[in-house]
Design a protein around this motif. Structure first.
Motif, short mmCIF file in Angstrom:
data_model
loop_
_atom_site.label_atom_id
_atom_site.label_comp_id
_atom_site.label_asym_id
_atom_site.label_seq_id
_atom_site.Cartn_x
_atom_site.Cartn_y
_atom_site.Cartn_z
N ASP A 130 0.82 -1.23 0.00
CA ASP A 130 0.00 0.00 0.00
C ASP A 130 0.85 1.27 0.00
OD1 ASP A 130 -2.36 -1.37 0.24
OD2 ASP A 130 -2.70 -0.89 2.36
N LEU A 131 0.34 2.26 -0.74
CA LEU A 131 0.74 3.64 -0.42
C LEU A 131 -0.35 4.13 0.52
CD1 LEU A 131 1.88 5.70 -3.55
CD2 LEU A 131 3.29 4.69 -1.76
N VAL A 132 0.03 4.83 1.58
CA VAL A 132 -0.95 5.32 2.55
C VAL A 132 -0.80 6.84 2.66
CG1 VAL A 132 -1.84 5.14 4.91
CG2 VAL A 132 -0.72 3.17 3.85
N ILE A 133 -1.88 7.55 2.36
CA ILE A 133 -1.87 9.01 2.50
C ILE A 133 -2.34 9.37 3.90
CG2 ILE A 133 -2.94 11.18 1.74
CD1 ILE A 133 -3.11 10.08 -1.07
N LEU A 134 -1.53 10.17 4.58
CA LEU A 134 -1.85 10.64 5.94
C LEU A 134 -1.96 12.16 5.88
CD1 LEU A 134 0.94 8.53 7.64
CD2 LEU A 134 -1.49 7.94 7.57
N ASP A 135 -3.09 12.70 6.20
CA ASP A 135 -3.32 14.15 6.10
C ASP A 135 -3.97 14.61 7.40
OD1 ASP A 135 -4.06 16.76 5.44
OD2 ASP A 135 -5.06 16.23 3.57
N TYR A 136 -3.28 15.45 8.14
CA TYR A 136 -3.80 15.85 9.46
C TYR A 136 -3.19 17.18 9.87
CZ TYR A 136 0.68 13.81 10.83
OH TYR A 136 2.02 13.53 10.92
N GLY A 137 -3.74 17.77 10.93
CA GLY A 137 -3.22 19.05 11.37
C GLY A 137 -3.47 19.29 12.84
N ALA A 138 -2.73 20.26 13.38
CA ALA A 138 -2.86 20.62 14.80
C ALA A 138 -3.25 22.09 14.89
CB ALA A 138 -1.53 20.38 15.52
N LYS A 139 -3.59 22.49 16.12
CA LYS A 139 -3.97 23.86 16.38
C LYS A 139 -3.16 24.36 17.57
CE LYS A 139 -8.29 26.35 17.34
NZ LYS A 139 -9.73 26.18 17.44
N TRP A 140 -2.62 25.56 17.44
CA TRP A 140 -1.87 26.14 18.56
C TRP A 140 -2.23 27.62 18.68
CZ3 TRP A 140 0.25 24.30 22.68
CH2 TRP A 140 1.08 25.12 23.44
N LYS A 141 -2.77 28.04 19.82
CA LYS A 141 -3.21 29.43 20.04
C LYS A 141 -4.12 29.90 18.90
CE LYS A 141 0.06 30.08 23.38
NZ LYS A 141 -0.34 29.88 24.76
N GLY A 142 -4.94 29.01 18.39
CA GLY A 142 -5.88 29.37 17.34
C GLY A 142 -5.37 29.11 15.93
N TYR A 143 -4.07 28.89 15.78
CA TYR A 143 -3.46 28.78 14.45
C TYR A 143 -3.20 27.33 14.05
CZ TYR A 143 -3.26 33.76 14.42
OH TYR A 143 -3.64 35.06 14.43
N TYR A 144 -3.57 27.01 12.81
CA TYR A 144 -3.53 25.64 12.33
C TYR A 144 -2.26 25.28 11.59
CZ TYR A 144 -8.54 25.35 13.28
OH TYR A 144 -9.76 25.33 13.88
N SER A 145 -1.95 23.98 11.64
CA SER A 145 -1.02 23.39 10.69
C SER A 145 -1.80 22.35 9.91
CB SER A 145 0.17 22.76 11.41
OG SER A 145 -0.28 21.82 12.39
N ASP A 146 -1.22 21.91 8.81
CA ASP A 146 -1.91 20.98 7.91
C ASP A 146 -0.81 20.28 7.11
OD1 ASP A 146 -3.61 19.69 6.15
OD2 ASP A 146 -4.41 21.51 5.23
N ILE A 147 -0.64 18.98 7.36
CA ILE A 147 0.45 18.27 6.69
C ILE A 147 -0.09 17.03 6.00
CG2 ILE A 147 1.06 16.78 8.66
CD1 ILE A 147 4.02 17.13 7.93
N THR A 148 0.52 16.66 4.88
CA THR A 148 0.22 15.37 4.27
C THR A 148 1.54 14.67 3.95
OG1 THR A 148 -1.77 16.25 3.22
CG2 THR A 148 -0.95 14.14 2.41
N ARG A 149 1.63 13.42 4.33
CA ARG A 149 2.73 12.58 3.90
C ARG A 149 2.13 11.28 3.37
NH1 ARG A 149 5.00 16.63 3.99
NH2 ARG A 149 7.03 17.17 4.87
N THR A 150 2.84 10.70 2.40
CA THR A 150 2.40 9.44 1.83
C THR A 150 3.51 8.43 2.11
OG1 THR A 150 1.19 10.60 0.09
CG2 THR A 150 1.71 8.28 -0.30
N ILE A 151 3.17 7.35 2.76
CA ILE A 151 4.19 6.36 3.11
C ILE A 151 3.85 5.03 2.43
CG2 ILE A 151 4.76 7.41 5.33
CD1 ILE A 151 3.04 5.26 6.68
N ALA A 152 4.85 4.15 2.35
CA ALA A 152 4.65 2.84 1.72
C ALA A 152 4.83 1.75 2.75
CB ALA A 152 5.64 2.66 0.58
#
Ligand SMILES: [Mn+2]
Length: 358
Positions: A212-234
């Motif tokens: 499988d290739l697995v797409i992981l897309d998630y994010g965090a929040k700090w003091k109201g401000y977001y992050s958003d990351i995607t990595r694809t692993i095998a």
């Protein structure tokens, strides 16, 4: 103060006032975070003359002490009070800004209370100019938020992923983000195997398996401000086609990143990613824009798409996340958060971008 800055900009643009309901714009301007106003009318009335007053349900009376406010009790008609504030501010006609996300039932009632001469415009049309340009403190919060998701990625590589259900992995990622930050930006996406051909797949019962290739897309929040990351692993060595699309996506992402500079249009960044993918013959399988602005909202301006006319400036923050999705086979996406600092693009997320084969 941001509210003063907003008022002078509003005035400059010929607006008489603004009606701002709870959300990230209200938070941005006043620091006020209202949890679950629900159906009870809560609105900051702002006049271009510099007056402002919050109209809020009385159950918030004890938590709002930093703004001039008028409270209404259950059983009272809040729209009568709103009409009274508008009259006091001499707001009866002209261009009025309204928070884009205001509930329709509120707006319908507002339309009924003597607003004969108003011409309504979305609040975003003015506030975008302030929100798009982050100050140093905002960037610091975003850096922290990005560090959290980098760390979660590094950690999850050592989890026992083989045989785990997508939904279980999504939950574990969410839990870890919540432990390390103020919360998640959205429910994590875990898309494995053929499910990865859907960019916004909802994690389900499928178990992760070899190849499988697995797409992981998630994010965090700090003091109201977001992050958003995607990595694809095998997981184990995937077939050649999947490895190929991964490498194309990686090149496209890098190319787009290198295009980021103050003075460049958003659509040039999009074009850079799109050219690489098209040249490799996968143009029709890159089915979305290259990225979106990121900050107090997960999706905000500037949008990095083929129609992105915004000229990039210092302080702008956005994602770069090209992908290729092959129906029935799988997909790959790589997403980083980028800020324009000293005229250049700077990655806020730094997790490994080479294909990780577990
Ligand atoms: Mn994104």
């Amino acid at each position: 103060m941001r509210l003063d800055k907003f008022i002078s900009l509003m005035k400059e643009r010929g607006f008489e006032g603004a009606l701002i309901s709870p959300g990230t714009n209200l938070y941005y301007l006043t620091g006020l975070q209202i949890h679950e106003a629900g159906e009870r009318l809560t609105v900051l009335v702002v006049s271009a003359d510099g007056d402002y007053r919050l109209l809020a349900p009385s159950l918030y009376e004890n938590v709002m002490r930093n703004l001039p406010a008028i409270f209404w009790r259950d059983g009272e008609n809040p729209y009568e009070k709103l009409a009274w504030i508008l009259a006091e501010f001499e707001l009866s006609s002209g261009k009025l800004l309204v928070e884009n996300t205001m509930r329709a039932d509120w707006l319908i009632n507002i339309l009924r209370i003597g607003n004969r001469g108003f011409e309504f415009h979305p609040l975003s049309s003015v506030i975008r100019e302030l929100r798009m340009r982050k100050d140093a403190k905002e960037i610091t919060h975003m850096k922290h938020s990005a560090k959290v998701v980098d760390r979660v990625f590094e950690e999850l590589l050592s989890w026992d992923l083989l045989g785990m259900r997508e939904s279980e992995l999504a939950l574990k990622i969410e839990l870890r983000i919540r432990e390390l930050s103020d919360g998640i930006s959205f429910e994590p996406i875990v898309a494995s195997g053929e499910n990865a051909a859907n960019p916004h797949h909802a994690p389900g019962k499928r178990r992760l398996r070899k190849g499988d290739l697995v797409i992981l897309d998630y994010g965090a929040k700090w003091k109201g401000y977001y992050s958003d990351i995607t990595r694809t692993i095998a997981l184990g060595k995937p077939n050649e086609k999947l490895v190929e699309i991964y490498e194309v996506v990686k090149d496209a992402q890098e190319k787009a990143y290198r295009t980021v500079r103050a003075g460049v249009k958003a659509k040039e960044v999009d074009a850079a990613a799109r050219e690489v993918i098209s040249a490799a013959g996968y143009g029709e399988y890159f089915t979305h824009r290259t990225g979106h602005g990121l900050g107090l909202d997960v999706h905000e301006e500037p949008y990095i798409g083929p129609d992105g006319e915004v000229i990039l400036e210092n302080g702008m923050t956005f994602t770069i996340e090209p992908g290729i999705y092959l129906p029935g086979l799988g997909g790959a996406r790589i997403e980083d958060d980028v800020a324009v600092i000293d005229g250049r693009g700077k990655r806020l997320t730094r997790a490994e971008r080479e294909l990780v084969i577990l």
